[in-house]
Structures are given as C-alpha cells and as structure tokens.
Scaffold this active site. Structure first.
Site, PDB file in Angstrom:
ATOM      1  N   LYS A 237      -0.801  12.875   3.535  1.00  0.00           N
ATOM      2  CA  LYS A 237       0.146  12.731   4.645  1.00  0.00           C
ATOM      3  C   LYS A 237       1.553  13.244   4.318  1.00  0.00           C
ATOM      4  O   LYS A 237       2.258  13.708   5.204  1.00  0.00           O
ATOM      5  CB  LYS A 237       0.254  11.261   5.054  1.00  0.00           C
ATOM      6  CG  LYS A 237      -0.919  10.744   5.867  1.00  0.00           C
ATOM      7  CD  LYS A 237      -0.640   9.322   6.321  1.00  0.00           C
ATOM      8  CE  LYS A 237      -1.793   8.736   7.078  1.00  0.00           C
ATOM      9  NZ  LYS A 237      -1.507   7.386   7.585  1.00  0.00           N
TER      10      LYS A 237
ATOM     11  N   ASP B 189       1.465   7.187  13.756  1.00  0.00           N
ATOM     12  CA  ASP B 189       1.232   5.839  13.220  1.00  0.00           C
ATOM     13  C   ASP B 189       2.257   4.830  13.757  1.00  0.00           C
ATOM     14  O   ASP B 189       1.898   3.733  14.195  1.00  0.00           O
ATOM     15  CB  ASP B 189       1.308   5.839  11.685  1.00  0.00           C
ATOM     16  CG  ASP B 189       0.023   6.329  11.038  1.00  0.00           C
ATOM     17  OD1 ASP B 189      -1.048   6.221  11.667  1.00  0.00           O
ATOM     18  OD2 ASP B 189       0.099   6.808   9.893  1.00  0.00           O
TER      19      ASP B 189
END
Ligand code: NAP
Length: 285
Positions: free
Chosen positions: A70, A106
C-alpha cells in the site's frame, strides 16, 4: 460468463489468497450484469513495479492494493489523490485511459460505516490503537470529521509520533501519543467516546486469544470499533459489549472501502447490501 470484452479488475497483495474482495466485487459486478471480473494477484515486493506496469500494459480497469504494497505503490503511479498522499498509502488504483491514479478508500469506508451506525465523530474524544497503514487512514478522516482529541497508542511509540507529526498540519484538535504499555493509556480509555483498534491484535489465526487493551478501563458509553473483521466478534468486542459499550466490527469498513472502489471504477452506485451479504456469508460460513 467471461468473453472477449470482459474488463478485468483485481487485487495485488502478498498474501492474497485469504482476501474477501474477489467475492464482494464479483458479486457487485453480477448484481449489475456488468461484463467485468475481479481476480487475486499474488505479488511479492520485488515484483510490484512490474505488476503495476502490467495493469497498464494489459489494460486492466483497476486494482485494489493490500499488504505489503500500500505504501510503495505510490511511487509507481501517474497521479495520487491528495488524501492518499496525506495518508501515505493507496488501496485503490483506477486505470483512466492508461493513466494510473491512486486513491485510499479505507478512511472514507471507515467513516461511512460510522455513519451507517448513526455515530457522528464530531466533537468526540478518540483513542486509536496502532499507527500502521489502517491507523493512518482512519485518523485522517476522524480529524476531518471534527473529533475534539486524538490519543494514539502503539507498541513502541515511534510510529505513533511520526503519524502525529504528519497529521499536525491538518489537525484542528489535540493529538497525544503514548506506548501501549504506558500509564497514559488507562486515563485515555476512561475518557474515550470512541476507541478504534487498528492493530492486528484479535485477528485470526495468530492474535485471537486476548484483547489489545483491558475493556474494563473503558467508560460504559464508549463506541468500540475493531478494524479486525475475522473473527467478526473479537475478544475486544465481546468484552466491551459485556461492559455495556456499543461495538462495531471491521466488516463495515471492509464493505464500504470496497463499495467506494467499485464506484471509482464503474461510476455507478455500489450495491452495498449485496456486497455486505457476500462478506457476511463468507465470514459466518
Ligand atoms: P500495519 O500497517 O502492519 O500496522 C499495524 C499496527 O499495529 C502497527 O502500528 C504495529 O506496530 C501495531 N502492532 C503490531 N503488532 C502489535 C501487537 N502485538 N500489539 C499491539 N500493536 C501491534 O497493519 P494495517 O494494515 O494498519 O492493519 C491493522 C489491522 O487493521 C489489521 O488487523 C487489519 O486486518 C485491519 N484492517 C482492516 C481493514 C478493514 O477494512 N476492516 C482495512 C485495513 C486494515 P509496529 O509496526 O510498531 O509493530
């Protein structure tokens, strides 16, 4: 049915076989009858730049990115959304005519799940456990949503200090940091309106047997949000509920971050309930 015009999406991670995203996204594509499919791609760290180049070369519609890529994926992209830059992590890549654009859904997924539960973080005192990728995403949105204070606790404290320093320029609230083993945690828990576990403690199969903090230290009215979603009912959640706290599992964030990724890729409103059902079937089954 896959045919010559099928648009391919996927998830890049290591490990990736456990991911529930293929299940959720394929169910969402089916719900609209879209000629799309979503597949898992196991990619080791050394292969990340080539895997991202392949998204472009093969004309994939986009990918999700998960642990451990990520953060590093940012340097492989053509453009990165401002929030993802602040978070320092991308979990969704959109291929717009060959340009790869990175987003982080997220944090917004976390916020959407709080809203689903009827909880407004505005003016609330938040305590965050962990200072890794997920913690960075949720802390930014909690600040943007107007929390009145944020206390970040981590194993050693150094990651928490870095996170607090990165948040300081955008924070309109007090941020304190501490070590999980330190005495400041007890006082912070006693005052918390919202406790978020963004550490892996509680997660299947390694860390399931104990909560990351002692829920007896919480006031009864605290909302306890465990980002862990497997199991759905962690020790932290069951012991906090027994203490009279409201509890939420990470499944809500998982569904909403996936729904937002779906919307970025397709431009359509995500079938959130269909995605939630797919996830719950997998987690309960
Ligand atoms: P990460 O980047 O590895 O960060 C984990 C954080 O927890 C680090 O600050 C780490 O500290 C700390 N930590 C590690 N082991 C610990 C322990 N035994 N006790 C206390 N703290 C510990 O991982 P992440 O991507 O942020 O994920 C964290 C959790 O959130 C995982 O359980 C993941 O499944 C969950 N998550 C859920 C969603 C969702 O959609 N529901 C999305 C993303 C993540 P050190 O680095 O100093 O060890």
């Amino acid at each position: 049915m896959i045919n010559g015009s099928t648009r391919v999406y996927g998830i890049i991670g290591d490990p990736v076989a456990h991911s529930l995203s293929p299940l959720m996204q394929n169910r969402a594509f089916e719900a609209y009858g879209l000629q799309c499919c979503y597949v898992p791609f196991q990619v080791e760290a050394a292969g990340l730049p080539a895997a991202v180049a392949a998204v472009r070369a093969l004309g994939l519609g986009g990918v999700n990115v998960t642990i451990p890529h990520k953060e590093r994926v940012l340097e492989c992209l053509d453009e990165v959304d401002r929030s993802a830059v602040l978070i320092g992590a991308v979990n969704t890549v959109v291929n717009r005519d060959g340009r790869l654009i990175g987003y982080n859904t997220d944090g917004a997924g976390f916020l959407a799940s709080l809203q689903d539960a009827g909880f407004d973080p505005g003016g609330k005192r938040a305590v965050l456990l962990g200072a890794g990728g997920a913690a960075r995403a949720v802390s930014l949105v909690m600040i943007q949503a107007g929390i009145s204070s944020l206390a970040i606790f981590d194993v050693i404290g150094s990651k928490a200090e870095k996170l607090a320093a990165d948040l300081a320029p955008v924070a309109g609230c007090r941020i304190v940091v501490g070590e999980l083993a330190g005495g400041a945690l007890r006082a912070a828990l006693a005052e918390a309106d919202l406790l978020v576990n963004a550490s892996p403690v509680g997660m299947f199969p390694k860390h399931q047997d104990r909560p990351p903090v002692d829920p007896r230290q919480l006031a009864g009215g605290t909302l306890v949000y465990d980002l862990v979603y497997n199991p759905l009912r962690t020790k932290l959640l069951s012991e906090s509920a027994a203490r009279g706290c409201r509890v939420l599992s990470g499944a809500g964030m998982l569904v909403n971050q996936g729904a937002l990724a779906f919307e970025l890729w397709t431009g359509r409103r995500a079938p959130v309930e269909t995605m939630r059902q797919a996830l719950e079937e997998a987690l309960q089954g």
